[in-house]
Design a protein around this motif. Structure first.
Motif, mmCIF file in Angstrom:
data_model
loop_
_atom_site.group_PDB
_atom_site.id
_atom_site.type_symbol
_atom_site.label_atom_id
_atom_site.label_comp_id
_atom_site.label_asym_id
_atom_site.label_seq_id
_atom_site.Cartn_x
_atom_site.Cartn_y
_atom_site.Cartn_z
ATOM 1 N N VAL A 19 0.796 -1.230 0.032
ATOM 2 C CA VAL A 19 -0.019 -0.113 -0.013
ATOM 3 C C VAL A 19 0.896 1.421 -0.030
ATOM 4 N N ALA A 22 2.430 1.737 -3.463
ATOM 5 C CA ALA A 22 1.431 2.029 -4.603
ATOM 6 C C ALA A 22 1.015 3.722 -4.121
ATOM 7 N N ILE A 23 0.772 3.949 -2.957
ATOM 8 C CA ILE A 23 0.340 5.214 -2.792
ATOM 9 C C ILE A 23 1.607 6.474 -3.010
ATOM 10 N N GLY A 71 -2.991 -4.905 -0.472
ATOM 11 C CA GLY A 71 -2.684 -3.765 -1.469
ATOM 12 C C GLY A 71 -3.702 -3.142 -2.041
ATOM 13 N N THR A 75 -5.173 0.562 -0.935
ATOM 14 C CA THR A 75 -4.766 1.519 -1.812
ATOM 15 C C THR A 75 -6.120 2.207 -2.245
#
Length: 110
Positions: A19, A22-23, A71, A75
């Protein structure tokens, strides 16, 4: 703590790092900003290393699906909170299905 319990704990932490990266990708602005890029790449490395460690004990299909599920759900949630992405009923229902899949994989793991 048993080996399996430790592997599940490490897998959840790996999912949280997923996460994070991805962010983090959003904040790198196409890897044009140094420190967000460094943090994102570091989170990628930690996430994959922890996933690999968890897979020493857990089945690959289960571990990978749970990792990507954490994830995806994390996200989407942070996208809604941080970037004002839509939180429609359909989107939230789909996130619920992903969560159900994660729980199902954990419950059915022997």
């Amino acid at each position: 703590m048993t080996a399996a319990a430790l592997a599940w704990t490490v897998l959840v932490i790996a999912g949280l790092f997923e996460v994070g990266w991805a962010i983090g990708l959003k904040y790198t602005e196409g890897f044009t900003r140094l420190w967000p890029s460094v943090g994102t790449v570091a989170a990628m490395v930690v996430s994959v290393l922890l996933l690999g460690w968890a897979m020493r004990t857990l089945p690959v299909g289960t571990a990978y699906a749970v990792w990507t599920g954490i994830g995806a759900v994390g996200t989407v949630a942070l996208g809604i909170v941080l970037f004002q992405e839509p939180a429609t009923v359909a989107r939230l229902a789909c996130v619920g299905l992903i969560l159900a899949g994660i729980v199902g994989l954990k419950v059915t793991h022997v």
